[in-house]
Enzyme design. Structure first.
Site, mmCIF file in Angstrom:
data_model
loop_
_atom_site.group_PDB
_atom_site.id
_atom_site.type_symbol
_atom_site.label_atom_id
_atom_site.label_comp_id
_atom_site.label_asym_id
_atom_site.label_seq_id
_atom_site.Cartn_x
_atom_site.Cartn_y
_atom_site.Cartn_z
ATOM 1 C CG ASP A 31 34.345 47.368 35.488
ATOM 2 O OD1 ASP A 31 33.957 47.037 36.618
ATOM 3 O OD2 ASP A 31 35.542 47.602 35.210
ATOM 4 C CB ILE A 32 36.885 51.906 34.044
ATOM 5 C CG1 ILE A 32 37.642 52.950 33.243
ATOM 6 C CG2 ILE A 32 37.769 51.273 35.105
ATOM 7 C CD1 ILE A 32 38.014 54.177 34.066
ATOM 8 C CG ASN A 88 33.736 41.255 44.320
ATOM 9 O OD1 ASN A 88 33.540 40.045 44.316
ATOM 10 N ND2 ASN A 88 34.231 41.902 43.265
ATOM 11 C CG HIS A 101 30.398 47.882 42.697
ATOM 12 N ND1 HIS A 101 30.968 48.403 43.842
ATOM 13 C CD2 HIS A 101 31.314 47.047 42.166
ATOM 14 C CE1 HIS A 101 32.175 47.900 43.985
ATOM 15 N NE2 HIS A 101 32.404 47.067 42.988
ATOM 16 C CG MET A 102 24.870 42.778 40.675
ATOM 17 S SD MET A 102 23.077 42.597 40.462
ATOM 18 C CE MET A 102 22.573 42.439 42.140
#
Ligand code: DGP
Length: 119
Positions: A31-32, A88, A101-102
């Site tokens: 994740d960024i 989400n 995405h998980m």
């Protein structure tokens, strides 16, 4: 047809990411904007916008996401202490990127899943 997001470009390696894993069904990258020492995203290669768009033929892909989450967690060294998997969905779920995405989050105690509303 759903519109592509930045995740499709990451999956096709058209833009850079810190990619940890890719197979025929899923891609994993960091994740960024990490919220914990380990924060990676496990993403289906196929563009499925939200959990609400999952079809029966996506069952294998959804299962692969969990199998790969377990493998990456072990490689990240967070399996013994534990971690959290989050998907989400849409507005109330605060989903920002409409490509399923998980989140795999760990490496520190994460506390309760959600803050309770003040009563
Ligand atoms: P969500 O709220 O569940 O839709 O989370 C979206 C996550 O995606 C958020 O934690 C930040 C991450 N993200 C957004 N854009 C990029 C990007 O271009 N590269 C990477 N690696 N992560 C991104």
């Amino acid at each position: 047809m759903a519109e592509e997001t930045i995740f499709s470009k990451i999956i096709r390696k058209e833009i850079p990411s810190e990619m940890l894993y890719q197979d025929d069904l899923v891609t994993v990258f960091r994740d960024i904007n990490p919220v914990a020492p380990t924060h990676v995203l496990i993403v289906p290669n196929k563009l499925i916008p939200t959990v609400d768009d999952i079809e029966p033929e996506d069952e294998l892909t959804m299962g692969r996401m969990l199998v790969v989450a377990k493998k990456i967690a072990r490689e990240e060294g967070i399996s013994d202490d534990g971690y959290r998997l989050i998907i989400n969905c849409k507005e109330h779920g605060n989903q920002e990127v409409p490509h399923i995405h998980m989140h795999l989050v760990g490496g520190r105690p994460l506390g309760f899943m959600l803050k309770r509303e003040p009563t």
